[in-house]
Write an enzyme that holds these catalytic residues in place. Sequence first.
Site, PDB file in Angstrom:
ATOM      1  CG  ASP A 127      62.059  93.071  11.920  1.00 24.33           C
ATOM      2  OD1 ASP A 127      61.703  92.041  12.503  1.00 24.33           O
ATOM      3  OD2 ASP A 127      63.177  93.578  12.070  1.00 24.33           O
ATOM      4  CG  HIS A 184      62.736  97.709   9.273  1.00 22.69           C
ATOM      5  ND1 HIS A 184      63.523  98.544  10.035  1.00 22.69           N
ATOM      6  CD2 HIS A 184      63.114  96.447   9.581  1.00 22.69           C
ATOM      7  CE1 HIS A 184      64.352  97.812  10.767  1.00 22.69           C
ATOM      8  NE2 HIS A 184      64.116  96.538  10.517  1.00 22.69           N
ATOM      9  CG  ASP A 190      63.861  96.243  14.257  1.00 17.00           C
ATOM     10  OD1 ASP A 190      64.089  96.732  15.380  1.00 17.00           O
ATOM     11  OD2 ASP A 190      64.722  95.661  13.592  1.00 17.00           O
ATOM     12  CG  ASP A 235      65.603 103.345  12.034  1.00 18.18           C
ATOM     13  OD1 ASP A 235      65.484 104.572  11.853  1.00 18.18           O
ATOM     14  OD2 ASP A 235      66.114 102.853  13.050  1.00 18.18           O
ATOM     15  NE  ARG A 236      68.514  99.441   7.095  1.00 19.53           N
ATOM     16  CZ  ARG A 236      69.728  99.529   6.574  1.00 19.53           C
ATOM     17  NH1 ARG A 236      69.997 100.429   5.654  1.00 19.53           N
ATOM     18  NH2 ARG A 236      70.681  98.740   6.968  1.00 19.53           N
ATOM     19  CG  ASN A 244      67.819  95.711  16.208  1.00 25.22           C
ATOM     20  OD1 ASN A 244      66.802  95.148  15.808  1.00 25.22           O
ATOM     21  ND2 ASN A 244      68.774  96.083  15.381  1.00 25.22           N
ATOM     22  CG  HIS A 245      66.225  99.339  13.603  1.00 25.35           C
ATOM     23  ND1 HIS A 245      66.797 100.290  12.801  1.00 25.35           N
ATOM     24  CD2 HIS A 245      66.786  98.165  13.257  1.00 25.35           C
ATOM     25  CE1 HIS A 245      67.660  99.716  11.992  1.00 25.35           C
ATOM     26  NE2 HIS A 245      67.677  98.422  12.247  1.00 25.35           N
ATOM     27  CG  HIS A 298      63.436  92.608  17.517  1.00 29.89           C
ATOM     28  ND1 HIS A 298      62.586  92.785  16.444  1.00 29.89           N
ATOM     29  CD2 HIS A 298      64.678  92.928  17.073  1.00 29.89           C
ATOM     30  CE1 HIS A 298      63.291  93.205  15.404  1.00 29.89           C
ATOM     31  NE2 HIS A 298      64.552  93.308  15.760  1.00 29.89           N
ATOM     32  NE  ARG A 358      71.510  90.091  14.295  1.00 35.15           N
ATOM     33  CZ  ARG A 358      70.665  90.379  13.316  1.00 35.15           C
ATOM     34  NH1 ARG A 358      70.745  91.522  12.706  1.00 35.15           N
ATOM     35  NH2 ARG A 358      69.741  89.513  12.949  1.00 35.15           N
ATOM     36  CG  HIS A 373      67.082  90.657  15.119  1.00 34.56           C
ATOM     37  ND1 HIS A 373      67.316  91.992  14.959  1.00 34.56           N
ATOM     38  CD2 HIS A 373      68.222  90.141  15.671  1.00 34.56           C
ATOM     39  CE1 HIS A 373      68.541  92.272  15.411  1.00 34.56           C
ATOM     40  NE2 HIS A 373      69.105  91.173  15.836  1.00 34.56           N
TER      41      HIS A 373
END
Length: 499
Positions: free
Chosen positions: A247, A249, A276, A279-280, A308-309, A357, A405, A432
């Site tokens: 990731d 991010h 990923d 995001d963030r 997943n993002h 992922h 989750r 992840h």
Amino acid sequence: MRDGKMADNIVEPCESNPPGSVNDLSEETKKEADEFKEKANEYFKKKDYSQAITFYCEAIKLNPTVAAYYGNRSFAYLKTECFGYALTDASHALELDKTYLKAYYRRASANMALGKFKLALRDFEAVMKARPGDKDAQAKYTECSKIVRRLAFEKAIAVDDGKKSIADQINLESMSIEDDYSGPTLEDTSVTLNFMKHLMETFKSQKCLHRKYAYQILLDAKKLFANQSSLVDITVPEGKKFTVCGDIHGQFYDLMNIFDLNGLPSECNPYLFNGDFVDRGSFSVECIFTLLGFKLLYPNHFFMSRGNHESITMNQMYGFEGEVKSKFSQQMCELFTEVFQLLPLCHCINNKILVMHGGLFSDDTVTLDDIRKVERNKQPPETGIMCELLWSDPQPQCGRSPSKRGVGIQFGPDITKRFLQRNRLDYVIRSHEVKQDGYEVAHDGKCITVFSAPNYCDTMGNKGAFVTLTGGELKPNYTTYEAVVSSICVTVSCRRPHL
């Protein structure tokens, strides 16, 4: 949909008795439980959420009749993004005390993260009715209500076969380049190494790529990914290096640090980025255009998996959509969605290592051919192969468990072993999850997690890592590193739990 980062050593929800079953607790026991709660609160204030959860668990073991203990632990689970556990705790709190408004906030926040907007709206409405003057509750209710109405509208007008692609509506010829633009320019609409070097320097200076070139990159990337399978096979020649990153991010300067440590991508220095990308972090746009640029420059030596993002709901909840709108436009958000839906779901290196992922499956019979056949050009479903590739996590104990989750599964070493044997693989690499050292080797060395965003969200204090392999033996080697610059954790107000 839902988010996906968790700290190491997250404690599972635990009670010695069901909520509300203990009626004759001594004052001494109640006092001891409250001391554990206070200790947990102190760790929470220090942002040590894992330790806070541990002490909330101790408080609940001693006194499982206090709604606030569950509510507080739910908040800590939200912070560690264990949304399934957060949802359960908030519901337990409300079983104990229907008037406990914070639990409605917690449950609504968990349901928002799980993409269950109608359920979230119901809880925000309950808070608003109880506190009609609460501006925060009104704002959250209004925002959630807008999402529910928008989703209903989109569903009503959706015509799968007739819906026109955003890519088909882009007119590059109508986009002029301003005279004062000094950023990188494509050469005959193509990405070159000089373009990529100029692009990275431009982004380091926090300047922008021109929208015409941004759209061109997205349109070209969409065409490229559309021609790939859901499972992409990669060949690493004998003695040659190959790097797998987890990731990112939106942590652009940490992405640049990876290239400083390990070299720029090239035909002699291939990479796989394992989902990923956005995001963030505050620089998701810069990260994704850098990665897509290298994909176009080295299509057979630079690889990208969906995380997943890379989905609509996650991008709405965790910052990417807002960032793209701010730097470009809503139309570009929609084009990103079309590109993300075509990203491969996983990669297989030399027929020996499967890289995805999330993780493995609820069904022992899944084969690589089953993965290849997955229709991925859509938003992630709630169940099945695609969902589990993006969302599942390993667990230390054998067997399978419901996911912390709230989606996907948790799978044990026996599940990993059977999957590898069935598909004649040596091990899996996945991402992840935040890991303190940037990576973790589990399941007797057969399940490796790599996470490449150090000090995730400016709170976790973790290292980042990447994995290098050499063709032939394919033995994993790990490089770890600290964060090079602080970045802002971008969130949307509708997912912030009420304090």
